[in-house]
Design an enzyme around this catalytic site. Structure first.
Site, PDB file in Angstrom:
ATOM      1  N   HIS A 110       0.877  -1.178   0.000  1.00  0.00           N
ATOM      2  CA  HIS A 110       0.000   0.000   0.000  1.00  0.00           C
ATOM      3  C   HIS A 110       0.910   1.222   0.000  1.00  0.00           C
ATOM      4  O   HIS A 110       1.506   1.542   1.031  1.00  0.00           O
ATOM      5  CB  HIS A 110      -0.887   0.018   1.250  1.00  0.00           C
ATOM      6  CG  HIS A 110      -1.737  -1.204   1.430  1.00  0.00           C
ATOM      7  ND1 HIS A 110      -3.055  -1.265   1.042  1.00  0.00           N
ATOM      8  CD2 HIS A 110      -1.440  -2.429   1.960  1.00  0.00           C
ATOM      9  CE1 HIS A 110      -3.547  -2.463   1.334  1.00  0.00           C
ATOM     10  NE2 HIS A 110      -2.580  -3.194   1.887  1.00  0.00           N
ATOM     11  N   PHE A 111       1.057   1.863  -1.146  1.00  0.00           N
ATOM     12  CA  PHE A 111       1.963   3.009  -1.244  1.00  0.00           C
ATOM     13  C   PHE A 111       1.245   4.351  -1.079  1.00  0.00           C
ATOM     14  O   PHE A 111       1.855   5.400  -1.175  1.00  0.00           O
ATOM     15  CB  PHE A 111       2.748   2.953  -2.552  1.00  0.00           C
ATOM     16  CG  PHE A 111       3.907   1.970  -2.540  1.00  0.00           C
ATOM     17  CD1 PHE A 111       4.250   1.259  -1.394  1.00  0.00           C
ATOM     18  CD2 PHE A 111       4.659   1.755  -3.690  1.00  0.00           C
ATOM     19  CE1 PHE A 111       5.309   0.361  -1.376  1.00  0.00           C
ATOM     20  CE2 PHE A 111       5.726   0.871  -3.691  1.00  0.00           C
ATOM     21  CZ  PHE A 111       6.060   0.170  -2.534  1.00  0.00           C
ATOM     22  N   ARG A 112      -0.077   4.318  -0.881  1.00  0.00           N
ATOM     23  CA  ARG A 112      -0.863   5.452  -0.387  1.00  0.00           C
ATOM     24  C   ARG A 112      -1.134   6.576  -1.395  1.00  0.00           C
ATOM     25  O   ARG A 112      -1.658   7.617  -1.006  1.00  0.00           O
ATOM     26  CB  ARG A 112      -0.189   6.065   0.861  1.00  0.00           C
ATOM     27  CG  ARG A 112       0.053   5.093   2.004  1.00  0.00           C
ATOM     28  CD  ARG A 112      -1.207   4.416   2.442  1.00  0.00           C
ATOM     29  NE  ARG A 112      -1.065   3.680   3.692  1.00  0.00           N
ATOM     30  CZ  ARG A 112      -1.914   2.770   4.133  1.00  0.00           C
ATOM     31  NH1 ARG A 112      -2.972   2.462   3.395  1.00  0.00           N
ATOM     32  NH2 ARG A 112      -1.739   2.157   5.271  1.00  0.00           N
TER      33      ARG A 112
ATOM     34  N   ASN B 132      -6.909   0.331  -2.357  1.00  0.00           N
ATOM     35  CA  ASN B 132      -7.617   1.146  -1.355  1.00  0.00           C
ATOM     36  C   ASN B 132      -6.920   2.478  -1.092  1.00  0.00           C
ATOM     37  O   ASN B 132      -6.536   2.807   0.018  1.00  0.00           O
ATOM     38  CB  ASN B 132      -7.825   0.364  -0.056  1.00  0.00           C
ATOM     39  CG  ASN B 132      -6.549  -0.213   0.504  1.00  0.00           C
ATOM     40  OD1 ASN B 132      -5.712  -0.726  -0.224  1.00  0.00           O
ATOM     41  ND2 ASN B 132      -6.389  -0.144   1.807  1.00  0.00           N
TER      42      ASN B 132
ATOM     43  N   ASN C 226      -3.892  -5.604  10.470  1.00  0.00           N
ATOM     44  CA  ASN C 226      -5.055  -6.436  10.170  1.00  0.00           C
ATOM     45  C   ASN C 226      -4.687  -7.373   9.023  1.00  0.00           C
ATOM     46  O   ASN C 226      -4.304  -6.866   7.967  1.00  0.00           O
ATOM     47  CB  ASN C 226      -6.259  -5.587   9.752  1.00  0.00           C
ATOM     48  CG  ASN C 226      -6.736  -4.649  10.838  1.00  0.00           C
ATOM     49  OD1 ASN C 226      -6.393  -4.806  12.010  1.00  0.00           O
ATOM     50  ND2 ASN C 226      -7.525  -3.668  10.440  1.00  0.00           N
TER      51      ASN C 226
ATOM     52  N   ASP D 276       2.820  -6.610   2.830  1.00  0.00           N
ATOM     53  CA  ASP D 276       1.639  -5.811   3.185  1.00  0.00           C
ATOM     54  C   ASP D 276       2.082  -4.441   3.711  1.00  0.00           C
ATOM     55  O   ASP D 276       1.498  -3.897   4.656  1.00  0.00           O
ATOM     56  CB  ASP D 276       0.762  -6.535   4.210  1.00  0.00           C
ATOM     57  CG  ASP D 276      -0.628  -5.904   4.361  1.00  0.00           C
ATOM     58  OD1 ASP D 276      -1.010  -5.087   3.491  1.00  0.00           O
ATOM     59  OD2 ASP D 276      -1.320  -6.215   5.345  1.00  0.00           O
TER      60      ASP D 276
ATOM     61  N   GLY E  88      -1.520  -1.325  10.295  1.00  0.00           N
ATOM     62  CA  GLY E  88      -0.583  -1.358   9.179  1.00  0.00           C
ATOM     63  C   GLY E  88       0.745  -0.740   9.574  1.00  0.00           C
ATOM     64  O   GLY E  88       0.834   0.058  10.507  1.00  0.00           O
TER      65      GLY E  88
END
Length: 446
Positions: free
Chosen positions: A63-65, A95, A284, A311, A330
């Site tokens: 997840h690199f945002r 996401n 999570n 993750d 995270g």
């Protein structure tokens, strides 16, 4: 076309370690041999001096945002950290804000990566309760796969309509990657703990709130549905020993329809670490008990679990320092994942060959990544030189994540990544980046 020659390396590839040289022409590995001499004075020679040469790691879950959450991280900052950690290719999750749940939004992320990524890149398309038409438009040769959230880790991307879920499973032959936690179970557990503690729940209760039962209910249902529909299912970030019984090692990975992944944090930490690390190790699904960790290791080594990933999911320290109900789950991992696994090699938990299989070869097989994940003639020259005897300690000064912290801060690793080659270009050497654009969009043999 620049020719390069890596000399005197211990090459780790396809279950063997051998002394050899690797000749690179342009983007590709031209030749592998015991002794290759340069054909002209123009050949750039790198003496590995007996260091280990590994294929570049393919991380199938990050997840690199970017877009929308770039105060936590972005494609530029996190991909640089990945390169420093020996990860040469990543698959990023949908996401973000906006979410990658339309072809248009997905392609916008590819455009950002084309301009700013330091590593090879692909993205997963996000499934929701109402975007089946868009799912069916995805070009499976150009996109890593489909991601479904079956637990509310990510707010409104939860797919909780059983009819829609079955329709998605029936309608696509892409790899469907799933986050499995049962929403009803978690809500009940959380309610009980809020009644007892208020919002400031001690973080050690996280694996009780997001429990073994919550994971197993969800993953077993997803597997049952995959068997019913014939879907190609990949279960992300197993965290419990119980779930490992749902997977098989009786057939080769290329023939499996149902596969599994474990993440670095579930192999490294246990619930005993919550008192010291607090919300910094709140993920999570949750980090569970020592027994779960041992069983995850067992399943990884006997090939019921197919892939090791990160993750990687950065949040700011200020966000993580909130009370339990407000602290997001995270943490950042791409810079330290391979060094952590190499530390496990030093502790005799896993062989170098197995690390390469689970972090390089198997993601390539599972997602059918074109010409990556191996040190092979004709493949892209994504490779990492590792010095197994060059200790360093993780400190704030050498953390590259935009968020500026790591759950490994204070840890000393015996092994160091000294060189990272990306598509034949030396992009990282002895803690310095070469300012050159070498990253490419991943393609898939489908």
């Amino acid at each position: 076309m620049k020719t390069k020659l890596i000399k005197n390396a211990k090459i780790v590839n396809e279950g063997t370690i051998f002394n050899g040289d690797v000749l690179i022409e342009g983007d590709y590995i031209k030749q592998i041999g015991e002794f290759i001499s340069p054909k002209s004075a123009d050949v750039q020679v790198y003496d590995a001096e007996g260091k280990y040469l590994l294929p570049g790691v393919i991380d199938d879950q990050v997840h690199f945002r970017e877009p929308g959450l770039t105060h936590k991280g972005n494609i530029e900052t996190e991909s640089k950290a990945a390169i420093a950690g020996g990860i040469t290719s990543f698959i990023e999750m949908p996401n973000t804000n906006p979410q990658s749940t339309t072809i248009e939004k997905l392609e916008e992320k590819f455009d950002i990566a084309a301009k700013t990524s330091s590593a090879n890149y692909s993205f997963m398309f996000g499934g929701t309760n109402d975007n089946l038409d868009e799912i069916l438009k995805v070009d499976k040769t150009k996109v890593a796969g489909l991601k479904l959230f079956l637990g509310s880790s990510t707010g409104n991307m939860l797919v909780d309509n059983p009819e829609v879920l079955e329709k998605i499973f029936e309608s696509t032959d892409m790899v469907i990657s799933v986050h499995c936690e049962d929403e009803g179970t978690i809500k009940e557990n959380l309610k009980a703990h809020i009644e007892k503690f208020g919002d400031d729940i001690p973080v050690k209760y996280h694996p009780i709130i997001r429990s073994e039962e919550a994971c197993y209910i969800s993953s077993s249902k997803a597997i049952e549905l995959a068997k019913k529909t014939g879907a190609r299912l990949h279960v992300f970030h197993l965290s419990t020993g119980k779930e490992t019984s749902l997977f098989t090692n009786k057939i080769p990975l290329a023939e499996k329809k149902i596969t599994a992944e474990v993440c670095i944090h579930h192999l490294w930490f246990s619930d005993e670490d919550y008192d010291k690390k607090g919300t910094l190790i709140k993920w999570n699904p949750a980090v569970k008990g020592e027994k779960d960790r041992d069983q995850l290791w067992e399943a990884l080594l006997d090939d019921r679990i197919d892939v090791i990933a990160t993750d990687h999911a950065p949040h700011t320290k200020e966000e993580k320092d909130n009370v339990y109900t407000s602290a997001p789950s995270g943490g950042p991992l791409v810079q330290h994942a391979l060094p952590a696994m190499l530390e496990m090699f030093h502790k005799e938990k896993i062989s170098l060959e197995k690390i390469v299989e689970k972090m390089c070869h198997n993601p390539s097989i599972l997602f059918q990544v074109e010409k990556r994940g191996y040190i092979k003639e004709g493949y892209f020259a994504d490779m990492v030189l590792v010095d197994l005897n060059n200790p360093w300690t993780v400190t704030k000064d050498n953390i590259l994540y935009k968020c500026g912290w790591s759950p490994f801060e204070g840890a000393t690793f015996k092994s160091r990544i000294t060189h990272t080659f990306l598509n034949g270009t030396l992009v990282y050497h002895n803690a310095k980046f070469n300012d050159v654009k070498a990253a490419k969009r991943l393609t898939f043999n489908r």
